[in-house]
Design a protein around this motif. Structure first.
Motif, PDB file in Angstrom:
ATOM      1  N   MET A  96       0.869  -1.185  -0.111  1.00  0.00           N
ATOM      2  CA  MET A  96      -0.065   0.077   0.046  1.00  0.00           C
ATOM      3  C   MET A  96       0.962   1.269  -0.163  1.00  0.00           C
ATOM      4  N   GLU A  97       0.595   2.190  -0.968  1.00  0.00           N
ATOM      5  CA  GLU A  97       1.383   3.586  -0.994  1.00  0.00           C
ATOM      6  C   GLU A  97       0.960   4.189   0.215  1.00  0.00           C
ATOM      7  N   LEU A  98       1.983   4.971   0.843  1.00  0.00           N
ATOM      8  CA  LEU A  98       2.004   5.685   2.188  1.00  0.00           C
ATOM      9  C   LEU A  98       1.019   7.115   1.461  1.00  0.00           C
ATOM     10  N   ILE A  99       0.340   7.303   2.187  1.00  0.00           N
ATOM     11  CA  ILE A  99      -0.400   8.823   2.021  1.00  0.00           C
ATOM     12  C   ILE A  99       0.296  10.013   2.361  1.00  0.00           C
ATOM     13  N   THR A 100       0.198  10.794   1.246  1.00  0.00           N
ATOM     14  CA  THR A 100       1.160  12.152   1.347  1.00  0.00           C
ATOM     15  C   THR A 100       0.107  13.386   1.260  1.00  0.00           C
ATOM     16  N   ASP A 101      -0.860  13.319   0.679  1.00  0.00           N
ATOM     17  CA  ASP A 101      -1.861  14.322   0.348  1.00  0.00           C
ATOM     18  C   ASP A 101      -2.847  14.215   1.464  1.00  0.00           C
ATOM     19  N   VAL A 102      -3.172  15.821   1.810  1.00  0.00           N
ATOM     20  CA  VAL A 102      -4.094  15.833   3.075  1.00  0.00           C
ATOM     21  C   VAL A 102      -5.561  15.452   2.411  1.00  0.00           C
ATOM     22  N   ARG A 103      -5.877  15.442   0.823  1.00  0.00           N
ATOM     23  CA  ARG A 103      -7.142  15.084   0.421  1.00  0.00           C
ATOM     24  C   ARG A 103      -7.227  13.543   0.800  1.00  0.00           C
ATOM     25  N   GLU A 104      -6.468  12.704   0.723  1.00  0.00           N
ATOM     26  CA  GLU A 104      -6.462  11.489   0.757  1.00  0.00           C
ATOM     27  C   GLU A 104      -6.772  11.250   2.504  1.00  0.00           C
ATOM     28  N   LEU A 105      -6.223  12.149   3.317  1.00  0.00           N
ATOM     29  CA  LEU A 105      -6.609  11.907   4.759  1.00  0.00           C
ATOM     30  C   LEU A 105      -8.062  12.100   4.842  1.00  0.00           C
ATOM     31  N   THR A 106      -8.490  13.407   4.235  1.00  0.00           N
ATOM     32  CA  THR A 106      -9.892  13.829   4.538  1.00  0.00           C
ATOM     33  C   THR A 106     -10.976  12.541   3.769  1.00  0.00           C
ATOM     34  N   HIS A 107     -10.507  12.273   2.851  1.00  0.00           N
ATOM     35  CA  HIS A 107     -11.337  11.117   1.995  1.00  0.00           C
ATOM     36  C   HIS A 107     -11.549   9.771   2.880  1.00  0.00           C
ATOM     37  N   ILE A 108     -10.389   9.555   3.698  1.00  0.00           N
ATOM     38  CA  ILE A 108     -10.518   8.527   4.596  1.00  0.00           C
ATOM     39  C   ILE A 108     -11.622   9.166   5.853  1.00  0.00           C
ATOM     40  N   ALA A 109     -11.407  10.107   6.150  1.00  0.00           N
ATOM     41  CA  ALA A 109     -12.206  10.797   7.477  1.00  0.00           C
ATOM     42  C   ALA A 109     -13.665  10.794   7.235  1.00  0.00           C
ATOM     43  N   TYR A 110     -13.918  11.133   5.836  1.00  0.00           N
ATOM     44  CA  TYR A 110     -15.382  11.408   5.358  1.00  0.00           C
ATOM     45  C   TYR A 110     -15.944  10.169   4.840  1.00  0.00           C
ATOM     46  N   GLY A 111     -15.240   8.966   4.911  1.00  0.00           N
ATOM     47  CA  GLY A 111     -15.636   7.876   3.998  1.00  0.00           C
ATOM     48  C   GLY A 111     -17.167   7.253   4.715  1.00  0.00           C
ATOM     49  N   PHE A 112     -17.420   7.716   5.825  1.00  0.00           N
ATOM     50  CA  PHE A 112     -18.565   7.130   6.544  1.00  0.00           C
ATOM     51  C   PHE A 112     -19.698   7.757   5.795  1.00  0.00           C
ATOM     52  N   LYS A 113     -19.684   9.168   5.087  1.00  0.00           N
ATOM     53  CA  LYS A 113     -20.872   9.751   4.412  1.00  0.00           C
ATOM     54  C   LYS A 113     -21.201   8.896   3.320  1.00  0.00           C
ATOM     55  N   ALA A 114     -20.069   8.685   2.409  1.00  0.00           N
ATOM     56  CA  ALA A 114     -20.562   7.607   1.297  1.00  0.00           C
ATOM     57  C   ALA A 114     -21.143   6.167   1.710  1.00  0.00           C
ATOM     58  N   ALA A 115     -20.638   5.830   2.807  1.00  0.00           N
ATOM     59  CA  ALA A 115     -21.198   4.419   3.273  1.00  0.00           C
ATOM     60  C   ALA A 115     -22.795   4.811   3.394  1.00  0.00           C
ATOM     61  N   LYS A 116     -23.004   5.791   4.332  1.00  0.00           N
ATOM     62  CA  LYS A 116     -24.514   6.135   4.765  1.00  0.00           C
ATOM     63  C   LYS A 116     -25.135   6.573   3.588  1.00  0.00           C
ATOM     64  N   ALA A 117     -24.754   6.997   2.727  1.00  0.00           N
ATOM     65  CA  ALA A 117     -25.658   7.666   1.461  1.00  0.00           C
ATOM     66  C   ALA A 117     -25.957   6.302   0.757  1.00  0.00           C
ATOM     67  N   MET A 118     -25.053   5.402   0.562  1.00  0.00           N
ATOM     68  CA  MET A 118     -25.502   4.043  -0.324  1.00  0.00           C
ATOM     69  C   MET A 118     -26.527   3.696   0.702  1.00  0.00           C
ATOM     70  N   LEU A 119     -26.276   3.384   2.124  1.00  0.00           N
ATOM     71  CA  LEU A 119     -27.368   2.475   2.840  1.00  0.00           C
ATOM     72  C   LEU A 119     -28.579   3.203   2.857  1.00  0.00           C
ATOM     73  N   SER A 120     -28.724   4.176   2.826  1.00  0.00           N
ATOM     74  CA  SER A 120     -29.801   5.201   3.090  1.00  0.00           C
ATOM     75  C   SER A 120     -30.552   5.180   1.665  1.00  0.00           C
TER      76      SER A 120
END
Ligand SMILES: C[S@@+](CC[C@H](N)C(=O)[O-])C[C@H]1O[C@@H](n2cnc3c(N)ncnc32)[C@H](O)[C@@H]1O
Length: 337
Positions: A1-25
């Motif tokens: 796995m490539e190490l994360i260097t970009d802050v957008r990749e961090l926020t992508h992980i942090a907000y991953g729950f929104k995508a999960a809940k959008a699909m589940l809803s």
């Protein structure tokens, strides 16, 4: 796995729950269901789901951005995987698993992950199986969801596992019976017993009957760690059981399997597994966070850990193969004799 260097990749992980809940809803509110036959416009989906157009449009925009829907002009259409796995008329429907387990138990449980990591007991949303299965309604809901999630892996395991010449399988922690049903369908002379807590077995009986296997499958209610296992089986199967119990009880379970089997008997263990070097894959690694809600002593399983326990219990020829890529493996071993 490539190490994360970009802050957008961090926020992508942090907000991953929104995508999960959008699909589940969307799944819960029937969005994918109402697009199953043909593309639909915002107002058509609004009428079918009863959702206000402004709020629905926000949800549909999110779903399009995630690749769950396409939008051509004013018309929305299910993505191919949504059509195959999230529309209830399909044999491959996974929606019951996502709604009855992921949305109902897992999603709320993860809010308490920090507390569980600190050792403050099982979460309130999803706890130890013994407690979960003590309530008949919860047990039925959980097992129904598990069935939808296990059908695919069960069919794959039945295809890959050579049970020719085997006569009777004991499915320990067999839940809804998905694996028993798949193995019996694949091996017409095989008989089986599903062992699980009493409240899990009601759903198993229903699925076994509707698969036309009522004559070939028995049900045994009990705690696999304490009850005396029924005898007369030459295969013991444990699917998603090692990850469901505490790390300390995997050894005793395998010793029980050894004692229950005749010489030449086969132990098959299917479960989430990370690589022996504990670096991933991510899908499997993240699953073991979920397992800590079922047991504070749960730990990440690896092929070596499972085969070491098998050998320690007395089994030989232990081997492991991947089943669901990057997620689960099947380990098997024989009782010498
Ligand atoms: C994740 S589910 C897996 C069900 C099934 N084996 C499958 O793969 O679809 C775990 C199952 O193990 C059962 N289980 C957990 N601990 C158990 C125990 N000590 N005795 C019997 N069953 C147990 C649970 O009730 C549940 O049905």
């Amino acid at each position: 796995m490539e190490l994360i260097t970009d802050v957008r990749e961090l926020t992508h992980i942090a907000y991953g729950f929104k995508a999960a809940k959008a699909m589940l809803s969307a799944l819960e509110l029937g969005v994918f269901e109402c697009l199953k036959d043909e593309p639909g416009s915002l107002d058509q989906v609004a009428v079918a789901t009863g959702l206000a157009e402004n709020r629905l449009e926000t949800l549909l925009t999110a779903l399009v951005s995630l690749g769950l829907l396409s939008k051509t002009g004013d018309l929305y259409e299910n993505a191919p995987a949504v059509q195959t796995f999230l529309v209830s008329s399909q044999a491959t429907y996974l929606g019951d698993y996502l709604l009855l387990q992921t949305d109902r138990f897992l999603f709320p449980a993860f809010v308490e992950l920090s507390e569980v990591l600190q050792g403050h007991g099982a979460g309130t949303a999803w706890g130890e199986y013994q407690d979960l299965m003590a309530d008949p309604a919860v047990a039925a809901e959980f097992s129904r969801g598990q069935h939808a999630g296990s059908l695919g892996p069960a069919a794959a395991l039945a295809r890959k596992t050579d049970l020719a010449g085997r006569t009777r399988l004991l499915d320990v922690g067999g839940g809804s019976g998905a694996f028993t049903i798949a193995c019996c369908n694949r091996n017409p002379s095989l008989q089986a017993t599903i062992l699980d807590f009493p409240n899990a077995l009601g759903v198993a009986r229903e699925f076994v009957e509707s698969a036309g296997l009522g004559e070939r499958v028995d049900h045994f209610a009990g705690d696999a760690l304490n009850a005396e296992w029924p005898d007369g089986h030459d295969v013991v199967l444990m699917s998603f059981l090692a990850s469901a119990v505490s790390g300390d009880t995997i050894g005793p379970l395998f010793h029980r399997a050894f004692a229950a089997l005749p010489a030449g008997g086969l132990l098959v263990v299917h479960d989430f597994m990370v690589d022996d070097d504990l670096t991933g894959p991510a899908d499997a690694a993240l699953w073991f966070l979920s397992c800590m809600f079922n047991s504070a002593d749960a730990r990440a399983l690896t092929p070596s850990l499972i085969t070491d326990h098998m050998i320690d219990a007395g089994f030989v020829h232990a081997e492991v193969q991947p089943l669901i890529p990057d997620l689960t493996c099947v380990a098997s071993a024989l009782k010498p004799g």
